[in-house]
Design a protein around this motif. Structure first.
Motif, PDB file in Angstrom:
ATOM      1  N   GLY A 103      42.168  42.551  41.800  1.00 29.63           N
ATOM      2  CA  GLY A 103      41.779  43.365  40.662  1.00 29.63           C
ATOM      3  C   GLY A 103      42.816  43.393  39.565  1.00 29.63           C
ATOM      4  N   ALA A 104      44.076  43.626  39.931  1.00 33.30           N
ATOM      5  CA  ALA A 104      45.148  43.674  38.926  1.00 33.30           C
ATOM      6  C   ALA A 104      45.388  42.291  38.333  1.00 33.30           C
ATOM      7  N   GLY A 105      45.289  41.268  39.154  1.00 26.56           N
ATOM      8  CA  GLY A 105      45.447  39.891  38.654  1.00 26.56           C
ATOM      9  C   GLY A 105      44.346  39.524  37.687  1.00 26.56           C
ATOM     10  N   GLY A 106      43.138  39.960  37.961  1.00 26.15           N
ATOM     11  CA  GLY A 106      42.018  39.701  37.059  1.00 26.15           C
ATOM     12  C   GLY A 106      42.189  40.426  35.739  1.00 26.15           C
ATOM     13  N   ALA A 107      42.699  41.656  35.794  1.00 26.36           N
ATOM     14  CA  ALA A 107      42.941  42.407  34.567  1.00 26.36           C
ATOM     15  C   ALA A 107      44.005  41.718  33.720  1.00 26.36           C
ATOM     16  N   ALA A 108      45.057  41.229  34.373  1.00 25.95           N
ATOM     17  CA  ALA A 108      46.109  40.512  33.646  1.00 25.95           C
ATOM     18  C   ALA A 108      45.566  39.216  33.048  1.00 25.95           C
TER      19      ALA A 108
ATOM     20  N   LYS B 250      42.532  44.019  24.091  1.00 29.12           N
ATOM     21  CA  LYS B 250      43.251  43.922  25.363  1.00 29.12           C
ATOM     22  C   LYS B 250      42.585  44.786  26.433  1.00 29.12           C
ATOM     23  N   ILE B 251      42.117  45.950  26.040  1.00 32.64           N
ATOM     24  CA  ILE B 251      41.448  46.834  27.004  1.00 32.64           C
ATOM     25  C   ILE B 251      40.134  46.214  27.471  1.00 32.64           C
ATOM     26  N   ILE B 252      39.369  45.676  26.539  1.00 29.57           N
ATOM     27  CA  ILE B 252      38.101  45.034  26.906  1.00 29.57           C
ATOM     28  C   ILE B 252      38.363  43.799  27.755  1.00 29.57           C
ATOM     29  N   GLY B 253      39.386  43.004  27.398  1.00 30.61           N
ATOM     30  CA  GLY B 253      39.742  41.824  28.186  1.00 30.61           C
ATOM     31  C   GLY B 253      40.158  42.194  29.598  1.00 30.61           C
ATOM     32  N   ALA B 254      40.935  43.267  29.724  1.00 30.66           N
ATOM     33  CA  ALA B 254      41.358  43.714  31.051  1.00 30.66           C
ATOM     34  C   ALA B 254      40.163  44.188  31.870  1.00 30.66           C
ATOM     35  N   PHE B 255      39.230  44.886  31.234  1.00 30.94           N
ATOM     36  CA  PHE B 255      38.035  45.369  31.936  1.00 30.94           C
ATOM     37  C   PHE B 255      37.188  44.204  32.427  1.00 30.94           C
ATOM     38  N   VAL B 256      36.949  43.235  31.542  1.00 28.50           N
ATOM     39  CA  VAL B 256      36.141  42.072  31.917  1.00 28.50           C
ATOM     40  C   VAL B 256      36.849  41.260  33.001  1.00 28.50           C
ATOM     41  N   GLY B 257      38.170  41.072  32.863  1.00 26.39           N
ATOM     42  CA  GLY B 257      38.934  40.344  33.877  1.00 26.39           C
ATOM     43  C   GLY B 257      38.882  41.027  35.229  1.00 26.39           C
TER      44      GLY B 257
ATOM     45  N   GLY C  48      42.524  38.694  32.105  1.00 29.32           N
ATOM     46  CA  GLY C  48      41.674  39.081  30.989  1.00 29.32           C
ATOM     47  C   GLY C  48      42.479  39.342  29.733  1.00 29.32           C
ATOM     48  N   VAL C  49      43.626  40.008  29.879  1.00 27.96           N
ATOM     49  CA  VAL C  49      44.491  40.271  28.719  1.00 27.96           C
ATOM     50  C   VAL C  49      45.038  38.965  28.169  1.00 27.96           C
ATOM     51  N   VAL C  50      45.489  38.077  29.057  1.00 32.47           N
ATOM     52  CA  VAL C  50      46.034  36.784  28.620  1.00 32.47           C
ATOM     53  C   VAL C  50      44.955  35.951  27.951  1.00 32.47           C
ATOM     54  N   ALA C  51      43.755  35.941  28.512  1.00 28.57           N
ATOM     55  CA  ALA C  51      42.665  35.164  27.928  1.00 28.57           C
ATOM     56  C   ALA C  51      42.304  35.672  26.538  1.00 28.57           C
ATOM     57  N   ALA C  52      42.282  36.990  26.365  1.00 31.05           N
ATOM     58  CA  ALA C  52      41.979  37.551  25.042  1.00 31.05           C
ATOM     59  C   ALA C  52      43.041  37.147  24.031  1.00 31.05           C
ATOM     60  N   THR C  53      44.300  37.151  24.436  1.00 28.36           N
ATOM     61  CA  THR C  53      45.386  36.762  23.538  1.00 28.36           C
ATOM     62  C   THR C  53      45.298  35.286  23.184  1.00 28.36           C
ATOM     63  N   VAL C  54      45.033  34.450  24.161  1.00 31.62           N
ATOM     64  CA  VAL C  54      44.937  33.009  23.919  1.00 31.62           C
ATOM     65  C   VAL C  54      43.756  32.699  23.008  1.00 31.62           C
ATOM     66  N   LEU C  55      42.614  33.311  23.248  1.00 29.25           N
ATOM     67  CA  LEU C  55      41.437  33.063  22.413  1.00 29.25           C
ATOM     68  C   LEU C  55      41.653  33.522  20.975  1.00 29.25           C
ATOM     69  N   ARG C  56      42.409  34.595  20.796  1.00 30.36           N
ATOM     70  CA  ARG C  56      42.671  35.092  19.461  1.00 30.36           C
ATOM     71  C   ARG C  56      43.521  34.100  18.660  1.00 30.36           C
ATOM     72  N   ARG C  57      44.368  33.349  19.331  1.00 32.99           N
ATOM     73  CA  ARG C  57      45.268  32.423  18.649  1.00 32.99           C
ATOM     74  C   ARG C  57      44.710  31.005  18.524  1.00 32.99           C
TER      75      ARG C  57
ATOM     76  N   LYS D 264      36.425  42.964  36.329  1.00 34.86           N
ATOM     77  CA  LYS D 264      35.068  42.775  36.870  1.00 34.86           C
ATOM     78  C   LYS D 264      34.899  41.362  37.434  1.00 34.86           C
ATOM     79  N   LEU D 265      35.440  40.356  36.747  1.00 32.89           N
ATOM     80  CA  LEU D 265      35.356  38.990  37.247  1.00 32.89           C
ATOM     81  C   LEU D 265      36.174  38.811  38.513  1.00 32.89           C
ATOM     82  N   ALA D 266      37.315  39.481  38.590  1.00 40.13           N
ATOM     83  CA  ALA D 266      38.160  39.367  39.773  1.00 40.13           C
ATOM     84  C   ALA D 266      37.473  39.948  41.000  1.00 40.13           C
ATOM     85  N   LYS D 267      36.656  40.954  40.812  1.00 36.15           N
ATOM     86  CA  LYS D 267      35.942  41.538  41.948  1.00 36.15           C
ATOM     87  C   LYS D 267      34.902  40.580  42.505  1.00 36.15           C
ATOM     88  N   GLN D 268      34.399  39.670  41.669  1.00 36.62           N
ATOM     89  CA  GLN D 268      33.416  38.688  42.127  1.00 36.62           C
ATOM     90  C   GLN D 268      34.088  37.448  42.699  1.00 36.62           C
ATOM     91  N   THR D 269      35.370  37.256  42.418  1.00 40.43           N
ATOM     92  CA  THR D 269      36.098  36.083  42.882  1.00 40.43           C
ATOM     93  C   THR D 269      37.084  36.513  43.954  1.00 40.43           C
TER      94      THR D 269
END
Length: 85
Positions: A23-28, A4-11, A30-39, A13-18
């Protein structure tokens, strides 16, 4: 937890480019994407990756066609198509 921490960090960083996502939306996201990919199952991940690759190729092809079309129409604006023939 580290995922979740790595997903939030990557999210973040991606939000800063988009510009559409903050920033907070990108972090969120990233956390959601990590959870979805895990399942997701492996075949679903492969299908998602292949679909993203195909979509990227189609978007790039359309952009190249638009650029080529605009380059031919703006080649010499003083000559109309009737004058060129």
């Amino acid at each position: 937890m580290f995922g979740k921490i790595i997903g939030a960090f990557v999210g973040d960083k991606l939000a800063k480019q988009t510009s559409a996502v903050g920033g907070a939306g990108g972090a969120a996201l990233g956390v959601v994407a990590a959870t979805v990919l895990r399942r997701m199952s492996l075949p679903a991940m492969i299908a998602l990756g292949a679909g993203g690759y195909v979509a990227k190729r189609l978007i790039e092809k359309n952009e190249r066609e638009k650029a080529a079309k605009s380059a031919t129409t703006t080649a010499d604006p003083d000559i109309s198509p009737r004058q060129a023939a």
